[in-house]
Design an enzyme around this catalytic site. Structure first.
Site, PDB file in Angstrom:
ATOM      1  N   TYR A  11      -1.513  -0.523  10.791  1.00  0.00           N
ATOM      2  CA  TYR A  11      -1.618  -0.799   9.354  1.00  0.00           C
ATOM      3  C   TYR A  11      -0.326  -0.382   8.651  1.00  0.00           C
ATOM      4  O   TYR A  11       0.215  -1.143   7.826  1.00  0.00           O
ATOM      5  CB  TYR A  11      -2.810  -0.052   8.764  1.00  0.00           C
ATOM      6  CG  TYR A  11      -3.059  -0.358   7.304  1.00  0.00           C
ATOM      7  CD1 TYR A  11      -3.409  -1.644   6.894  1.00  0.00           C
ATOM      8  CD2 TYR A  11      -2.964   0.638   6.336  1.00  0.00           C
ATOM      9  CE1 TYR A  11      -3.648  -1.931   5.559  1.00  0.00           C
ATOM     10  CE2 TYR A  11      -3.213   0.363   5.000  1.00  0.00           C
ATOM     11  CZ  TYR A  11      -3.545  -0.919   4.620  1.00  0.00           C
ATOM     12  OH  TYR A  11      -3.789  -1.196   3.288  1.00  0.00           O
ATOM     13  N   SER A  21       0.852  -1.182   0.000  1.00  0.00           N
ATOM     14  CA  SER A  21       0.000   0.000   0.000  1.00  0.00           C
ATOM     15  C   SER A  21       0.888   1.232   0.000  1.00  0.00           C
ATOM     16  O   SER A  21       2.071   1.161   0.384  1.00  0.00           O
ATOM     17  CB  SER A  21      -0.879   0.007   1.264  1.00  0.00           C
ATOM     18  OG  SER A  21      -1.524   1.252   1.447  1.00  0.00           O
TER      19      SER A  21
END
Length: 254
Positions: free
Chosen positions: A162, A149
């Site tokens: 995350y 990501s």
């Protein structure tokens, strides 16, 4: 011209929706037999029927990759039933945002288990088969693509764990790349920005509204955009290794 994938086998995790489903379709269209790995069997069966309806070959593997035994079994069944393993797309992941202070740590456990441990279990089980595929036809090269990501490159508030998992994916990918690239196993990372997937559906309601507000005026990427990037990586000639692709919506500033 991009090479086709006829005669090869690909395994895609998180294949029941979003980027994983789009990648399964795209690799099948390019000629690969595709093992579809996720927990939602009905979704996988629908995708497999779609692929087969277009003349492709798909194997449904309802699997929880956070269980190492299940991850190993998924890889072994792929090789046993489809004959080999040339391409692995480690796409399964979950994004549970929110402040670190007073966070429900069960969310952290879920992210670490899927985004890191599940990815590691699949990679570990697949590597011997990828090394074997790289030593044989039809392409004499194999690919492991880890989906990370933009959060693996830039830490932000309310995204700490995350960020941790995705930074970890990036670091693991680069380390492994250095270990196996001379044996013609190409290890790559794809880092999507804001994309239309089900990731945000897992956020707590009070977090979702705030987290997604920043993208209100941004035309998000589609899952097919990321699948196209993955297909680009794995269809390069043997001499070409695309190690990293960062792909954001045009209007996404950070």
């Amino acid at each position: 011209m991009a090479e086709h994938l006829t005669g090869t086998v690909a395994l895609v995790t998180g294949a029941s929706s979003g980027i994983g489903a789009a990648t399964g379709r795209e690799l099948a269209r390019r000629g690969a037999a595709v093992a579809l790995v996720a927990r939602r069997k009905e979704r996988l069966e629908q995708l497999a029927a779609e692929i087969q309806g277009e003349g492709g070959k798909a194997l449904v593997l309802d699997t929880d990759i956070t269980d190492q035994r299940q991850a190993i079994d998924a890889v072994e069944r792929t090789v046993a039933e489809l004959g080999r393993l040339d391409t692995v797309v480690n796409n399964a992941g979950v994004m549970l945002l929110g402040p670190i202070v007073d966070a429900p740590t069960a969310e952290w456990d879920r992210m670490v288990a899927l985004n890191l441990q599940g990815l590691l279990y699949v990679a570990h089980a697949a590597l011997p088969h990828l090394l074997t595929a790289a030593d044989s036809g039809p392409r004499n090269v194999a690919d492991l693509v880890n989906v990370s990501s933009v959060a693996g490159r830039r830490a932000t508030p309310n995204s700490g764990v995350y960020n941790l998992t995705k930074f970890g994916v990036n670091a693991f990918t680069e380390s492994l790349r250095q270990e196996v690239t001379e044996r013609h196993v190409r290890v790559s990372v794809v880092e999507p920005g804001a994309t239309v997937t089900e990731l945000a559906d897992h956020l707590r309601e009070e977090i979702r509204e705030t987290a997604m507000r920043v993208f209100t005026d941004v035309e998000k990427l589609e899952a097919e955009d990321i699948a196209d990037a993955i297909a680009y990586i794995v269809t390069r000639p043997r001499r070409v290794a695309v190690n990293e692709i960062l792909i954001r919506p045009t209007e996404q500033v950070r």
